[in-house]
Motif scaffolding. Structure first.
Motif, mmCIF file in Angstrom:
data_model
loop_
_atom_site.group_PDB
_atom_site.id
_atom_site.type_symbol
_atom_site.label_atom_id
_atom_site.label_comp_id
_atom_site.label_asym_id
_atom_site.label_seq_id
_atom_site.Cartn_x
_atom_site.Cartn_y
_atom_site.Cartn_z
ATOM 1 N N ASN B 440 0.974 -1.037 0.097
ATOM 2 C CA ASN B 440 -0.022 -0.138 0.018
ATOM 3 C C ASN B 440 0.773 1.348 -0.043
ATOM 4 N N ARG B 441 2.152 1.252 0.806
ATOM 5 C CA ARG B 441 2.873 2.344 0.735
ATOM 6 C C ARG B 441 3.255 2.680 -0.592
ATOM 7 N N ARG B 446 3.739 5.783 -5.605
ATOM 8 C CA ARG B 446 3.689 5.471 -7.153
ATOM 9 C C ARG B 446 2.513 6.713 -7.592
ATOM 10 N N GLU B 447 1.507 6.411 -6.794
ATOM 11 C CA GLU B 447 0.162 7.609 -6.934
ATOM 12 C C GLU B 447 0.879 9.143 -6.999
ATOM 13 N N ARG B 448 1.496 9.097 -5.887
ATOM 14 C CA ARG B 448 2.045 10.701 -5.621
ATOM 15 C C ARG B 448 2.822 10.903 -6.892
ATOM 16 N N ALA B 449 3.684 10.192 -6.991
ATOM 17 C CA ALA B 449 4.782 10.599 -8.029
ATOM 18 C C ALA B 449 4.010 10.676 -9.344
ATOM 19 N N GLN B 450 3.083 10.052 -9.709
ATOM 20 C CA GLN B 450 2.205 10.121 -10.910
ATOM 21 C C GLN B 450 1.676 11.619 -11.020
ATOM 22 N N ALA B 451 1.011 11.638 -9.652
ATOM 23 C CA ALA B 451 0.150 13.230 -9.617
ATOM 24 C C ALA B 451 1.024 14.151 -9.763
ATOM 25 N N ASN B 452 2.462 14.295 -9.403
ATOM 26 C CA ASN B 452 3.444 15.253 -9.269
ATOM 27 C C ASN B 452 4.094 15.514 -10.578
ATOM 28 N N GLY B 453 4.469 14.292 -11.186
ATOM 29 C CA GLY B 453 4.888 14.056 -12.444
ATOM 30 C C GLY B 453 4.072 13.975 -13.789
#
Lengths: 352, 453, 194, 223, 220
Positions: B440-441, B446-453
């Motif tokens: 989950n972490r 990954r989701e955060r990275a996608q949202a940022n990039g």
């Protein structure tokens, strides 16, 4: 000085484990059923030996076969198929044709268990799936009850036992007359009560020297075996208590409304398969709820349905159906009775 | 309202595990000699690693700071022995990774006496002053969490602490560290509790002790005397009674909200050994340089409670205690939650409360075959947080990690091990949950990275 | 004229002759909408709604057809009634409860092809039920449908966690489960026969 | 049906649409009405054939039949839909052989519909036939064909009591314990269905037989 | 769909394909799992199954033909309504015809004849095939699908009647002492039999696929 260079194992915590295992639980359930088997053999004779042997063998063979077909390691060594086989045999009439017993064993395991993925996955109690299948398929044969304690029970098989496969069992009337068992009505206590309003004495009913299925006649013995399992914590005592309690209460309530038609709570407890069902089948861990509240609801519901089917339905016995229905609603009960976790926050607070 | 703790308090869930404490519970604390080389990792605590203050070749005095705290959530390190800094290099640690550590070679005749430090007057210090002083001692949670104590002492805005709970429930089997500390240093424990009360503005403190350590209870009661600000609450010995949330519930009847901290319900919890160290070190403004650990297990020939200098390599400590048999598994901490270690060259750090050495016999006694879950509900009955490990285990098998978190409170699980312990099918539930949390972490990252990039 | 008591009709259509498990009506939505509890209960509620309304309408229509001597138009009129009932119910819910509409929205059109709806209309005509009997029959049989659907959905949700053999996956498993449920419901047979 | 949701068709389109729907409906209507008219006669014949067959099976030697219906608590000549019906059977000489009465009762699985023959001369039920049932095959459906069970109805006593109802209502007893001529010996293993038959006969005889006796003269004359 | 409106007459081979698809490859019951209600309800004897199969076949062929005939005239908006009207008409006709032919069959099938209206196979074929293909092909498709449905009903009915009663079309097969498995005549038996058939099909497909993979691997 010991060598501290030796290899040490890396494992994950916890490093301790309870001595209990699945095999151990299953084995003890089998042990607890052995007295019932012995009593059944004593009361009904060698036919019950054959019945037990065929049922267990059919269950084991089916489990092995299904594992083989699914390309898995055989799981017959976990004892669960043995339990299914014994339970199935105990719920059948002593003279039930052996070929039908084998069919029942096959259905129990194949349809009741392996279809869902094997141990731990079955929705319904496998033995009861097999029993219900037999009841629906062979309604005449499965009501062919024979008298208890017949003189020749250790020397000859009940004629129906050895019916040739796929043929109808012969009529038992002549044999029962020849066996000359006094006052045998050709029916179980429940059937006599339902159809003829003849309520038998309670003491023999609880002791089990009665006509009935091979292993369900002695309420007292079943209770003792169940108490052993409960004391060793191999079964959840709350389920039989809830089920028997609600059945007795509901039965007594009906009795008070109309004593001429409905028997009292004690008769409800002692007759038929209620004891066996409540102690050994309703408590099947896989098909019962896991939540503490759910367990009580589940037991009470099954007791109530049993009485409703027995008193209001068309059949004299309803335990099998009530447990199957209980199994069917168990996941629902589980879902709606999930206890609050430690420190659960009120939902309202979480509003973002 | 909980004035009388003479009657036993009861934990509704949890498990009774074999205690195995008789090996060491009556043995007084003994001091181990210095190892030929002490290895002091710069990160023995949760938070930022400390920054080294010494250079290779430098001589240090026992108790002297050798590394400074790097920020608020960090603590300094002190020299465990008088000697020479051999080198500052990577060393294996209990976490299984290499970390920068200061290697100190004690002088052959180095004394155990601590000369470093000066008296300070806690009575007249402000709460913030006490917190700073605590940070200077380098004390962290000695129960195993190794979370810097001074951080815990900072009361969050909007919260008031009304009770300090002192955790003397050493519920892990085999371990007797806290037991011996309470029995032998009751004065320090009580003193530590009073420092906390002062620093956090709490009017009372309760020391929770399990009923299998009655000698410790007696000692503590004697140390408290007629005072009523500190009391001793006796609770039933059951695992995991020593978990913060469980102890608070049993002693105070309050539940820490899911995902929250004890401070939200006005409670702060400290381990007895931590408080004993504070009670000892703080008045003299000394640093934490040694701790009590239990070295025990069927493979140990002289099991006991040892006062060990931090940085002592495991191998050396075990050699001192002696091993009767070839050790098959070495566990840091208790058998329920302690990780097993892969190397004997790792140093004993602030968070290590015991060393448990098992022989082949115990290791092999554990069943190997894993059966399918038979839904017996044993884990549901055992889970102290009222979670449903059975269902979560099935979900984990099907890799439905998100659902475990959203619907089944996966993140509340603190991996106490009760479910795995009781599971008759021998399903490695705790391991499943660790993996699930990790997945989950990673997914969230990954989701955060996608949202940022 | 049918003399069955209302209670009897209720128990009979809810449990003994359950529409799905014993009469085999509405099997398609039963198989299709029973994989999730959230879907199942919404579908169940929608069906109860539609069946009740269309049963009342069909009762009235039948009276009219009989009066006109045009019974041969029964099948056509019933199917038209059901299709328009679905539309009406959809509009009604949309107006009165947008929240319910959001929940049920996509299930309502599917009901047109649910043979249980037409089945109720046809059975109540064939059995010559009066208005009250028809109403009870409609409510009980649609509730029976919802009951079977919900039970099946929870069992299926649970079975998602197990290792079903490949050949048994999908419809075959649902049918096997339905068969077993049907076996269990056989226990109610003869209820009220005395 | 869902025209509201769709883009508005042009005027000429809707005229076309209505015309089309009209013609399709017309074709369909014609087909249906044609079938209806064409099949009306065979359907009626079929229905009659079945009842006639049954009546003649129950009353051997019957030549002519007359139909009566129970309306407002009394017998009216002619068949009426949705009410219990009674058939009187006459032999070649026009003498009344007996009456056949429709009845139904709830069985194990569903309602059992049956007909039985009553002989006013013998004051007994002389035949019984099940018309419709869904009882368990091999068990409950024995009531249709089990010879021993059907023997019960060769001459089942329903002698009238003082109030015109049978003095001893028909009752099903346990298999093998039939002692009196008004008792029905149950099929062993199919007790519920056997009982339903007994109950069905008891109820029906209690209402119908007084009416038959009251109207006996009328029935004998055939009107 | 391979063919659109106004294409030249299809070749006999294509016609054959349209017909055979329904029989086996696209069997409405065993492959597409459609029309399950009558498949389960009306298969407790072979004769009932045959009657139901023929009735459905009739409606399917007729409605396919009529739908195809009017396909170019029907505007999109009232498409489904028109189809349902046509289907209901033929169902009504079948209803009366059966009543006229045999009351016994009519009683056995009961309201299930009327329920042919909502059999999704019929509306499905009307919508997916007949509305896009010429009359001849549509009739063939109807025949294929109808016979496929008939085959399914027949195979289910055979299993259920042979096991459940020991008879086939009413003739006893195994002598008087055969023990029938009554369950197969009861509702659970319907579910089980269809499930077993589906599992047989799944296993067969699985085996075929595996064999194909194997031959491909060997070829490579």
């Amino acid at each position: 000085m010991p060598k501290l260079t030796a290899e040490i194992q890396l494992r994950t915590s916890p490093h301790l484990h309870t001595p209990r295992s699945v095999e151990m639980i299953m084995r003890h359930v089998v042990y607890a059923m052995l007295p019932l088997c012995a009593f059944g053999i004593y009361v009904f004779g060698i036919s019950v030996v054959a019945l037990l042997a065929v049922a267990v063998a059919a269950c084991l063979a089916t489990e092995h076969l299904c594992c083989h077909l699914a390309g898995r390691a055989s799981s017959i060594n976990d004892w669960s198929a043995v339990i299914t086989g014994i339970l199935l045999a105990l719920t059948l009439p002593p003279g039930f044709p052996l070929w039908m017993t084998a069919v029942g064993g096959f259905v129990s395991i194949a349809l009741g268990k392996m279809l869902f993925g094997g141990l731990g996955m079955n929705v319904f109690n496998p033995a009861l799936v097999g029993r219900a299948f037999l009841q629906a398929s062979f309604p005449v044969a499965i009501t062919g009850y024979t008298p208890a304690l017949s003189a020749s029970r250790f020397t000859e098989f009940i004629p129906t036992t050895l019916t040739f496969p796929f043929l109808q069992p012969p009529s038992l009337t002549a044999w029962i007359t020849a066996a000359r068992v006094d006052s045998f009505a050709g029916a179980t206590a429940l059937m006599q009560q339902k159809f003829d309003r003849v309520t038998v004495e309670l003491l023999p009913l609880f002791l089990g020297y009665e006509s009935g299925s091979a292993g369900e006649t002695s309420a007292i013995l079943i209770l003792l075996c169940g108490a052993y399992l409960a004391a060793r914590k191999f079964l959840d005592w709350r389920i039989p208590v809830a089920m028997l309690g609600s059945a007795a209460l509901a039965g007594q309530a009906f009795h008070l409304l109309n004593p001429a038609v409905y028997p009292n709570g004690a008769f409800v407890l002692g007759s038929g398969g209620l004891m066996l069902g409540a102690v050994f089948m309703a408590t099947d861990m896989v098909s019962s709820p896991t939540t503490p509240l759910g367990v009580w609801i589940y037991g009470a519901l099954m007791g109530l349905i049993t009485v409703i089917i027995r008193f209001l339905g068309g059949l004299p016995e309803g335990v099998m159906y009530s447990i199957l229905l209980g199994n069917a609603v168990a996941p629902l009960i589980d879902n709606i009775t999930q206890p609050a976790i430690y420190g659960a926050r009120k939902k309202a607070k979480v509003t973002a | 309202m909980f004035g009388f703790f003479s009657s036993k308090q009861h934990l509704s869930r949890g498990v009774h595990v074999p205690e195995c404490k008789e090996l060491t519970e009556h043995l007084p604390i003994r001091r181990l000699p210095f190892a030929p080389m002490l290895i002091v990792p710069l990160s023995q605590h949760s938070g930022a690693p400390a920054v080294a203050l010494v250079k290779e070749g430098q001589e240090v005095v026992r108790g002297e700071p050798i590394a400074r705290a790097n920020g608020f959530v960090s603590v300094p390190m002190h020299a465990p022995a008088t000697g020479r800094v051999e080198r500052i290099a990577l060393a294996p640690t209990s976490r299984g990774e290499l970390q920068t550590a200061i290697y100190i070679k004690p002088w052959p005749s180095a004394s155990q006496e601590v000369l470093y430090g000066a008296d300070q007057d806690i009575e007249h210090m402000t709460p913030d002053g006490i917190i700073a002083a605590v940070q200077a001692t380098g004390v962290v949670g000695l129960g195993g969490a190794a979370f810097p104590t001074h951080v815990k002492m900072k009361v969050p805005a909007g919260c008031t602490i009304d009770t300090i709970v002192v955790n003397g429930c050493e519920c892990e089997p085999y371990l007797t560290t806290d037991h011996r500390v309470m029995a032998e240093y009751p004065q320090q424990v009580v003193h530590g509790a009073r420092i906390m009360m002062k620093a956090m503005g709490a009017p009372k403190a309760i020391i929770g002790v399990e009923d299998n350590k009655m000698d410790a209870v007696e000692a503590l009661r004697k140390a408290i005397g007629p005072a009523t600000d500190v009391t001793v609450g006796v609770v039933e010995a059951k695992y995991p009674q020593g978990a913060e949330k469980m102890l608070i519930e049993v002693l105070l009847g309050r539940q820490v909200p899911s995902g929250g901290l004890p401070s939200e319900i006005g409670v702060a919890v400290f381990n007895v050994a931590t408080l004993a160290q504070l009670g000892e070190l703080l008045p003299r403004s000394q640093g934490l340089i040694e701790r009590v650990i239990t070295i025990t297990g069927p493979a140990v020939s002289k099991p006991g409670n040892y006062l060990v200098a931090l940085g002592t390599p495991l191998r050396w400590a075990l050699e001192q205690a002696g091993c009767v048999d070839e050790p098959a598994s070495v566990i840091l901490g208790g058998p329920m939650m302690g990780p097993s270690c892969s190397s004997l060259d790792i140093p004993i750090t602030k968070g290590v409360s015991g060393i448990l050495v098992l022989t082949k016999k115990e290791v092999q006694a554990r069943p190997k075959q894993v059966h399918p879950c038979i839904k017996c509900g044993a884990c549901v009955e055992a889970c102290p947080l009222h979670l449903n490990p059975s269902r979560m285990g099935l979900l984990a098998r099907k890799e439905r990690y998100e659902e475990m978190e959203s619907d089944f409170h996966l993140n509340d699980c603190f991996e106490c091990g009760c479910c795995s312990y009781v599971c008759p099918a021998n399903i490695p539930l705790v391991q499943y949950f660790r993996v699930s949390k990790q997945m989950n972490r990673e997914r969230k990252a990954r989701e955060r990275a996608q949202a940022n990039g | 004229m049918n003399t069955q008591s209302l209670g009897h009709i209720f128990i009979d259509s809810l449990l003994i002759n359950n529409f799905v498990l014993s009469v085999f009506l509405g099997i398609c939505p039963f198989i299709g909408c029973s994989n999730k509890l959230s879907t199942a209960w919404r579908m169940g509620v929608s069906v109860i709604f539609v069946i009740t309304v269309s049963s009342v309408l069909a009762f009235g229509t039948n009276l009219m057809l009989v009066a006109l001597g045009a019974e041969y138009l029964r099948i056509i009129t019933y199917i038209v009634i059901i299709a328009s009932t679905v539309q009406l119910v959809e509009m009604f819910i949309k107006k009165t409860s947008p929240a319910l509409f959001r929940a049920l929205g996509i299930y309502l059109p599917l009901i047109t092809t649910n043979c249980a709806v037409l089945g109720v209309a046809l059975f109540q005509t064939a059995r010559e039920y009066n208005f009250a009997q028809s109403l009870v029959f409609a409510i009980a049989s649609s509730a029976g449908f919802a009951l079977a659907l919900i039970l099946m959905s929870i069992i299926r949700e649970r079975l998602e966690l197990s290792d079903i053999p490949d050949t048994a996956r999908g419809t075959a498993l649902v049918l096997m489960l339905a068969g077993t449920l049907s076996l269990a419901f056989m226990g109610f047979a003869g209820m009220g026969a005395g | 049906m869902s025209a509201a949701n769709l883009p508005q068709p042009a005027a000429s389109d809707s005229v076309r649409m209505i015309r089309l729907m009209g013609s399709v409906s017309l074709i369909c209507g014609l087909l249906i009405v044609g079938t209806h008219i064409g099949t009306m006669e065979p359907i009626r014949r079929n229905q009659e054939f079945i009842t006639k067959e049954t009546v003649s099976a129950l009353l051997p030697g019957v030549d002519k039949q007359a139909v009566y219906s129970l309306v407002n608590g009394d017998l009216q000549p002619g068949a009426q839909p949705n009410v219990p019906v009674l058939y009187a059977g006459f032999d070649k000489q026009g003498a009344l052989i007996g009456v056949v009465i429709e009845t139904s009762e709830r069985g194990y699985a569903d309602t059992i519909k049956a007909m039985y023959a009553y002989s006013p001369d013998l004051q007994a039920i002389t035949g019984f036939q099940v018309m419709e049932l869904k009882e368990t095959p091999g068990l409950g459906d024995k009531i249709t064909k089990d010879p021993a069970f059907l023997d019960n109805f060769k001459k089942l006593d329903v002698t009238a009591g003082p109030d015109g109802k049978p003095a001893h209502p028909v009752v099903t007893v346990k298999h093998g314990t039939k002692k009196n001529p008004w008792e029905v010996d149950a099929i062993s293993g199919a007790t519920i269905s056997s009982r339903a038959v007994g109950r069905m006969l008891a109820k029906s005889t209690a209402t119908m037989l007084p009416l038959v006796r009251k109207n006996l003269d009328r029935i004998r004359k055939g009107n | 769909m391979p063919h659109d409106h106004g294409q030249p007459a299809p070749s006999p081979a294509e016609n054959m394909e349209a017909f055979l698809d329904g029989l086996w490859k696209q069997n409405p019951v065993f492959v597409q799992v459609l029309g399950t209600c009558p498949t389960l309800a009306i298969t407790n004897s072979v004769s009932n199954a045959v009657a139901m199969g023929l009735a459905t076949l009739f409606v399917l062929v007729c409605s396919n033909a009529l739908v195809s005939a009017v396909r170019k005239l029907v505007p999109k908006q009232v498409r489904i309504a028109t189809y349902i009207l046509i289907i209901a008409t033929f169902v009504t006709i079948v209803d009366y015809l059966i009543k006229a032919i045999s009351v016994a069959v009519y009683k056995a099938l009961g309201p299930f004849i009327a329920l042919i209206v909502v059999n999704c196979i019929i509306l499905g074929r009307a919508e997916a095939y007949a509305s896009k293909n010429p009359v001849g092909k549509s009739i063939l498709d109807g025949l294929g699908m109808g016979i496929g449905f008939f085959i399914a009903l027949f195979s289910l009915g055979s299993v259920r009647e042979i096991l459940g009663a020991g008879t086939f079309l009413g003739f006893p097969l195994f002598g008087p002492n055969y023990q029938p498995w009554v369950l197969f005549l009861l509702p659970p038996g319907g579910f089980f039999t269809l499930a077993i058939w589906l599992m047989v099909f799944a296993a067969w497909k699985d085996r075929k696929k595996r064999r194909e993979v194997k031959t491909m691997a060997e070829a490579a």
